[in-house]
Design a protein around this motif. Structure first.
Motif, PDB file in Angstrom:
ATOM      1  N   TRP A 248       0.880  -1.162   0.000  1.00  0.00           N
ATOM      2  CA  TRP A 248       0.000   0.000   0.000  1.00  0.00           C
ATOM      3  C   TRP A 248       0.918   1.212   0.000  1.00  0.00           C
ATOM      4  N   ALA A 249       0.629   2.176  -0.857  1.00  0.00           N
ATOM      5  CA  ALA A 249       1.504   3.346  -0.965  1.00  0.00           C
ATOM      6  C   ALA A 249       0.669   4.594  -1.163  1.00  0.00           C
ATOM      7  N   ASP A 250       1.327   5.744  -0.959  1.00  0.00           N
ATOM      8  CA  ASP A 250       0.680   7.036  -1.130  1.00  0.00           C
ATOM      9  C   ASP A 250       1.453   7.852  -2.151  1.00  0.00           C
ATOM     10  N   SER A 251       0.702   8.447  -3.077  1.00  0.00           N
ATOM     11  CA  SER A 251       1.288   9.349  -4.057  1.00  0.00           C
ATOM     12  C   SER A 251       0.687  10.727  -3.878  1.00  0.00           C
ATOM     13  N   PRO A 277      -7.299   4.617   2.989  1.00  0.00           N
ATOM     14  CA  PRO A 277      -6.284   5.481   3.591  1.00  0.00           C
ATOM     15  C   PRO A 277      -5.047   5.656   2.718  1.00  0.00           C
ATOM     16  N   HIS A 278      -4.837   4.767   1.761  1.00  0.00           N
ATOM     17  CA  HIS A 278      -3.711   4.859   0.831  1.00  0.00           C
ATOM     18  C   HIS A 278      -4.261   4.796  -0.587  1.00  0.00           C
ATOM     19  N   ARG A 307       5.316   7.392  -1.068  1.00  0.00           N
ATOM     20  CA  ARG A 307       5.573   6.895   0.285  1.00  0.00           C
ATOM     21  C   ARG A 307       4.978   5.504   0.422  1.00  0.00           C
ATOM     22  N   ILE A 308       5.795   4.543   0.774  1.00  0.00           N
ATOM     23  CA  ILE A 308       5.330   3.173   0.977  1.00  0.00           C
ATOM     24  C   ILE A 308       4.837   3.050   2.412  1.00  0.00           C
ATOM     25  N   ALA A 309       3.539   2.838   2.571  1.00  0.00           N
ATOM     26  CA  ALA A 309       2.931   2.814   3.897  1.00  0.00           C
ATOM     27  C   ALA A 309       2.992   1.438   4.540  1.00  0.00           C
ATOM     28  N   ASP A 310       2.886   0.396   3.739  1.00  0.00           N
ATOM     29  CA  ASP A 310       2.879  -0.968   4.271  1.00  0.00           C
ATOM     30  C   ASP A 310       3.277  -1.918   3.155  1.00  0.00           C
ATOM     31  N   SER A 311       3.970  -2.963   3.501  1.00  0.00           N
ATOM     32  CA  SER A 311       4.301  -3.998   2.526  1.00  0.00           C
ATOM     33  C   SER A 311       4.189  -5.345   3.209  1.00  0.00           C
TER      34      SER A 311
END
Length: 350
Positions: A248-251, A277-278, A307-311
């Motif tokens: 999950w990431a954010d741009s 949320p992402h 931004r990588i929020a979770d992997s």
């Protein structure tokens, strides 16, 4: 048999790469490109598919002029009855992929429905009633920037790849116009091709009880509109890229109309905009788990502001794009992706 007996050779990988580019091309057309004989290629492919180390399939998820409702669903569970839970999810025609993962979710699903109301019905009458499920988080897909069928093994030379581009049987990109509505006979064709996208027109006509000419016209109409997505996929554990990771990431850029450069990274399998949320879901395939930090760094370097929020790492894939995989990662069978059928409620207290 020992797993080593199912290892893919370089010649096998070349055949798979060719079929990733032109999955329905005749062996007679592929033979000159691969510098082989048609009967040799046919025998090689029969051996590969019998072993379950690679397959050709088809997805046709459009239900008319509107795209299907796609979503990633995190399933939160207790530890008990995991085998029953994974078996029920694997047999579900709406659940295209089933992953057991690391992290605070027990399972991750990729699902498809004709509309939001049917997704809601599925969540309330099936997922929430699975044994041990304590909750779900649903991330709707708002745009697909790269999908799994576009991932390549890259075993052919550029010259060989160029010769395959215009071969009959090569999947077309969706057109700008409206996608034709799927009639009942179209859906039967889609479900027949889900197990083997290389079925001949004659065999497709026989299975549906129609004429070859009508079946050929229907197939051309669906292919030319981009309704059908043919794909060739090696079993990950035998492909040389055995590790699967979902992020999950954010741009900071909400509008990704201009495809970001990370879409074309060798490791990128799927890249989608999602709700929640992402705003991005990124699926990767890696040669080893040790490659993950370097790959994450490359993603963030090539897409400023990412931004990588979770992997989370896939511990086991039970099902991928409607194909059921055994404990050793080889395909065992297909669950026809009949996403148009209404969800069958599970009994409470299962």
């Amino acid at each position: 048999m020992p797993r080593s007996e199912y290892a893919l050779t370089e010649a096998d990988r070349a055949v798979i790469h060719a079929l990733q580019i032109a999955p329905r091309a005749d062996w007679s057309r592929l033979a000159p490109v691969l510098r082989s004989r048609p009967d040799t290629l046919a025998r090689r492919w029969a051996r590969i598919t019998a072993a379950g180390t690679a397959w050709c399939g088809t997805l046709g998820l459009h239900t008319g002029e509107t795209p299907p409702c796609l979503a990633w669903i995190e399933v939160l569970c207790t530890g008990g009855r995991s085998q029953v839970r994974s078996a029920l999810l694997t047999e579900d025609p709406h659940v295209l992929s089933v992953f057991e993962t690391t992290g605070d979710r027990a399972m991750l699903l990729f699902v498809a429905f004709p509309d939001l109301s049917m997704l809601d019905e599925h969540l309330s009458t099936r997922l929430s009633r699975l044994p041990g499920v304590t909750g779900t988080r649903t991330h709707l897909v708002t745009a697909v920037h790269r999908s799994g069928p576009r991932w390549r093994l890259d075993r052919l030379t550029p010259a060989q790849t160029h010769r395959l581009i215009d071969l009959p049987g090569r999947p077309r990109e969706p057109g700008a116009g409206a996608v034709p509505s799927l009639r009942p006979e179209d859906r039967r064709l889609v479900l027949a091709l889900a197990e083997d996208s290389r079925l001949s027109v004659a065999e497709l006509a026989r299975r549906q009880g129609g004429s070859e000419s009508a079946t050929r016209r229907r197939l051309i109409r669906l292919e030319s509109s981009g309704t059908l997505t043919h794909h060739c996929r090696p079993a990950p554990l035998y492909s040389g890229w055995p590790v699967s990771v979902v992020m999950w990431a954010d741009s900071p850029t909400a509008d990704l109309t201009a495809v970001p450069p990370i879409v074309h990274l060798r490791e990128t399998v799927e890249f989608m905009s999602i709700t929640g949320p992402h705003n991005l879901a990124i699926a990767l395939t890696l040669r080893s788990l040790e490659d993950l930090p370097a790959c994450a760094s490359t993603l963030m370097r090539r897409m400023p502001g990412l931004r990588i929020a979770d992997s989370f790492v896939v511990l086991r894939c039970h099902k991928f794009a409607a194909q059921v995989l055994g404990p050793d990662g080889r395909r065992t069978r297909t669950v026809p992706p009949d996403i148009w059928s209404r969800p069958v409620p599970l009994p409470t207290g299962l």
